[in-house]
Write a protein that holds these residues in place. Structure first.
Motif, PDB file in Angstrom:
ATOM      1  N   THR A 162      -2.554  -2.516  -4.035  1.00  0.00           N
ATOM      2  CA  THR A 162      -2.524  -1.711  -2.695  1.00  0.00           C
ATOM      3  C   THR A 162      -3.730  -2.084  -2.008  1.00  0.00           C
ATOM      4  O   THR A 162      -3.873  -1.607  -0.763  1.00  0.00           O
ATOM      5  N   LEU A 163      -4.566  -3.085  -2.602  1.00  0.00           N
ATOM      6  CA  LEU A 163      -5.577  -3.361  -1.854  1.00  0.00           C
ATOM      7  C   LEU A 163      -5.669  -4.799  -1.193  1.00  0.00           C
ATOM      8  O   LEU A 163      -6.268  -5.188  -0.282  1.00  0.00           O
ATOM      9  N   ASN A 164      -5.134  -5.664  -1.848  1.00  0.00           N
ATOM     10  CA  ASN A 164      -5.266  -7.054  -1.482  1.00  0.00           C
ATOM     11  C   ASN A 164      -4.364  -7.859  -2.246  1.00  0.00           C
ATOM     12  O   ASN A 164      -3.441  -7.312  -2.872  1.00  0.00           O
ATOM     13  N   GLU A 165      -4.045  -9.263  -1.851  1.00  0.00           N
ATOM     14  CA  GLU A 165      -3.207 -10.323  -2.589  1.00  0.00           C
ATOM     15  C   GLU A 165      -3.926 -10.994  -3.840  1.00  0.00           C
ATOM     16  O   GLU A 165      -4.986 -11.319  -3.702  1.00  0.00           O
ATOM     17  N   LEU A 166      -2.980 -11.168  -4.663  1.00  0.00           N
ATOM     18  CA  LEU A 166      -3.405 -11.739  -5.815  1.00  0.00           C
ATOM     19  C   LEU A 166      -2.902 -13.263  -6.099  1.00  0.00           C
ATOM     20  O   LEU A 166      -1.705 -13.177  -5.748  1.00  0.00           O
ATOM     21  N   PRO A 167      -3.541 -14.156  -6.544  1.00  0.00           N
ATOM     22  CA  PRO A 167      -3.067 -15.428  -6.945  1.00  0.00           C
ATOM     23  C   PRO A 167      -2.133 -15.634  -8.175  1.00  0.00           C
ATOM     24  O   PRO A 167      -1.021 -16.275  -8.031  1.00  0.00           O
ATOM     25  N   PHE A 168      -2.248 -14.679  -9.075  1.00  0.00           N
ATOM     26  CA  PHE A 168      -1.364 -14.506 -10.226  1.00  0.00           C
ATOM     27  C   PHE A 168      -1.501 -12.972 -10.813  1.00  0.00           C
ATOM     28  O   PHE A 168      -2.503 -12.536 -10.740  1.00  0.00           O
TER      29      PHE A 168
ATOM     30  N   ALA B 253       0.902  -1.144  -0.015  1.00  0.00           N
ATOM     31  CA  ALA B 253       0.075   0.070   0.017  1.00  0.00           C
ATOM     32  C   ALA B 253       0.912   1.156  -0.002  1.00  0.00           C
ATOM     33  O   ALA B 253       0.694   2.365  -0.707  1.00  0.00           O
ATOM     34  N   TRP B 254       2.086   1.081   0.575  1.00  0.00           N
ATOM     35  CA  TRP B 254       2.841   2.263   0.845  1.00  0.00           C
ATOM     36  C   TRP B 254       3.606   2.715  -0.526  1.00  0.00           C
ATOM     37  O   TRP B 254       3.734   3.634  -0.819  1.00  0.00           O
ATOM     38  N   THR B 255       3.915   1.486  -1.290  1.00  0.00           N
ATOM     39  CA  THR B 255       4.709   1.809  -2.434  1.00  0.00           C
ATOM     40  C   THR B 255       3.597   2.548  -3.484  1.00  0.00           C
ATOM     41  O   THR B 255       4.057   3.272  -4.482  1.00  0.00           O
ATOM     42  N   ASN B 256       2.358   2.511  -3.264  1.00  0.00           N
ATOM     43  CA  ASN B 256       1.330   2.712  -4.103  1.00  0.00           C
ATOM     44  C   ASN B 256       1.543   2.533  -5.826  1.00  0.00           C
ATOM     45  O   ASN B 256       1.220   3.420  -6.572  1.00  0.00           O
ATOM     46  N   LEU B 257       2.127   1.202  -5.987  1.00  0.00           N
ATOM     47  CA  LEU B 257       2.415   0.802  -7.216  1.00  0.00           C
ATOM     48  C   LEU B 257       1.222  -0.253  -7.403  1.00  0.00           C
ATOM     49  O   LEU B 257       0.456  -0.590  -6.674  1.00  0.00           O
ATOM     50  N   SER B 258       0.801  -0.476  -8.817  1.00  0.00           N
ATOM     51  CA  SER B 258      -0.013  -1.293  -9.062  1.00  0.00           C
ATOM     52  C   SER B 258       0.022  -2.716  -8.684  1.00  0.00           C
ATOM     53  O   SER B 258      -0.926  -3.340  -7.725  1.00  0.00           O
ATOM     54  N   GLU B 259       1.203  -3.250  -8.355  1.00  0.00           N
ATOM     55  CA  GLU B 259       1.660  -4.589  -7.786  1.00  0.00           C
ATOM     56  C   GLU B 259       3.013  -4.391  -6.997  1.00  0.00           C
ATOM     57  O   GLU B 259       3.897  -3.830  -7.262  1.00  0.00           O
ATOM     58  N   THR B 260       3.180  -4.865  -5.871  1.00  0.00           N
ATOM     59  CA  THR B 260       4.594  -5.105  -5.257  1.00  0.00           C
ATOM     60  C   THR B 260       4.638  -6.838  -4.817  1.00  0.00           C
ATOM     61  O   THR B 260       3.704  -7.471  -4.660  1.00  0.00           O
ATOM     62  N   THR B 261       5.839  -7.393  -5.180  1.00  0.00           N
ATOM     63  CA  THR B 261       6.027  -8.772  -4.965  1.00  0.00           C
ATOM     64  C   THR B 261       7.133  -8.991  -3.844  1.00  0.00           C
ATOM     65  O   THR B 261       7.935  -8.183  -3.440  1.00  0.00           O
TER      66      THR B 261
ATOM     67  N   GLY C 175      -5.428   1.864  -5.780  1.00  0.00           N
ATOM     68  CA  GLY C 175      -4.377   3.188  -5.618  1.00  0.00           C
ATOM     69  C   GLY C 175      -3.833   3.393  -6.889  1.00  0.00           C
ATOM     70  O   GLY C 175      -3.691   4.510  -7.173  1.00  0.00           O
ATOM     71  N   MET C 176      -3.880   2.632  -7.957  1.00  0.00           N
ATOM     72  CA  MET C 176      -3.209   2.706  -9.299  1.00  0.00           C
ATOM     73  C   MET C 176      -4.667   2.382  -9.975  1.00  0.00           C
ATOM     74  O   MET C 176      -4.686   1.311 -10.576  1.00  0.00           O
ATOM     75  N   PRO C 177      -5.731   3.254 -10.409  1.00  0.00           N
ATOM     76  CA  PRO C 177      -6.807   2.783 -10.823  1.00  0.00           C
ATOM     77  C   PRO C 177      -6.821   2.400 -12.553  1.00  0.00           C
ATOM     78  O   PRO C 177      -7.503   1.797 -13.001  1.00  0.00           O
ATOM     79  N   GLU C 178      -5.516   2.889 -13.111  1.00  0.00           N
ATOM     80  CA  GLU C 178      -5.211   2.223 -14.369  1.00  0.00           C
ATOM     81  C   GLU C 178      -3.787   1.718 -14.458  1.00  0.00           C
ATOM     82  O   GLU C 178      -3.104   2.247 -13.809  1.00  0.00           O
ATOM     83  N   ASP C 179      -3.849   0.556 -15.215  1.00  0.00           N
ATOM     84  CA  ASP C 179      -2.600  -0.193 -14.825  1.00  0.00           C
ATOM     85  C   ASP C 179      -1.756   0.059 -16.471  1.00  0.00           C
ATOM     86  O   ASP C 179      -2.340  -0.150 -17.531  1.00  0.00           O
ATOM     87  N   PRO C 180      -0.474   0.299 -16.420  1.00  0.00           N
ATOM     88  CA  PRO C 180       0.082   1.000 -17.686  1.00  0.00           C
ATOM     89  C   PRO C 180       0.319  -0.321 -18.754  1.00  0.00           C
ATOM     90  O   PRO C 180       0.421   0.174 -19.835  1.00  0.00           O
TER      91      PRO C 180
END
Length: 280
Positions: free
Chosen positions: A68-74, A41-49, A213-218
């Protein structure tokens, strides 16, 4: 508090700052779920791994993927970005391919020259999009009733649905009302006109995750992997094609799709922008 090796990479671009950024934390086995989520959430990137020791002996490493909101399985760009970071940090795969363990299981990754590609995972939801959801998408995208020519669920773990428009410029002109699409992950695609727009890519894509937090993914690997199965399955795309994504955000993402027999591979370039340590 302790220090962790860290990289920030740019995925689906050969040029730094023109793709989709990803934060990668190494040796994260000691971090709690709450700490991972807080950092993402702090990075405010579309994903952090977060890269961990594998549980499956067939895997080279395990990765956990957080928005920024939850964990993804993929997710696709975190898969390629994490693999690039792992290899650059000295990771050595067991076999010819790199095997990533994540929430959907084992994902195969291979080198394609200077690029990486992952094997598109199977869809967990497909078929027509329900009429009430389509109405929300139409309102959220500000489109006339006849503007969407096709629609399909293309969910491979990230919740995507996809809609097709007739013209690339329609995609680039979208100014979504995210309040109408909260809780939805919506991909929009249209073909390029080779006579007017050239042959550098064959499709234009935008990806909206309303409420994130990133409503459009690049530049989006999971969406393009799901859409590839839809497009190729219905004969709407050639066996090999390139997607342009991120132009409306000042980016220049390029996603490569190749069908080899029964397998669909999704790939692109990755570059490292930041290499160092962080304290969590």
């Amino acid at each position: 508090m302790r220090s962790f090796d860290f990289k920030q990479v740019d995925v689906f671009s050969q040029i730094a700052l023109k793709g989709n950024p990803l934060a990668v934390v190494f040796g994260a086995d000691s971090l709690s779920d709450e700490r991972m989520a807080a950092f993402a959430a702090w990075t405010n990137l579309s994903e952090t791994t977060f890269i961990l020791e594998p549980r499956d002996p067939r895997a080279d490493y395990r990765v956990r993927i957080f928005t920024t909101l939850n964990e993804l399985p993929f997710a696709g760009h975190p898969t390629l970005g994490s693999c690039h970071a792992w290899l650059e940090a000295g990771g050595t795969p067991i076999g010819d391919e790199i095997i990533q363990e994540c929430g959907v299981g084992l994902v195969r990754i291979r080198r394609e020259g200077k690029e990486l590609a992952f094997l598109a995972p199977p869809l967990i939801r497909t078929g027509p999009v329900e009429s009430e959801i389509m109405a929300r998408v139409q309102r959220g995208l500000g489109l006339a009733s006849d503007a969407i020519v096709r629609a399909q669920w293309v969910d491979n773990g990230a919740g995507w649905l996809a809609v097709m428009l007739r013209d690339r410029q329609q995609v680039l002109n979208l100014q979504p009302d995210h309040a109408q699409m909260l809780g939805l992950a919506v991909g929009v695609i249209a073909p390029w006109d080779p006579e007017r727009e050239g042959d550098e890519a064959q499709f234009e894509v935008r990806a909206f995750i309303s409420g994130d937090g990133m409503p459009e993914d690049p530049a989006t690997g999971s969406l393009n992997a799901g859409m590839a199965q839809w497009l190729l399955g219905e004969g709407l795309a050639p066996d090999s094609y390139t997607v342009s994504q991120g132009l409306s955000m000042g980016r220049a993402g390029r996603i490569r799709v190749n069908r080899l027999g029964d397998e669909i591979w999704v790939g692109g370039a990755v570059v490292t922008c930041i290499d160092g340590q962080l304290t969590l």
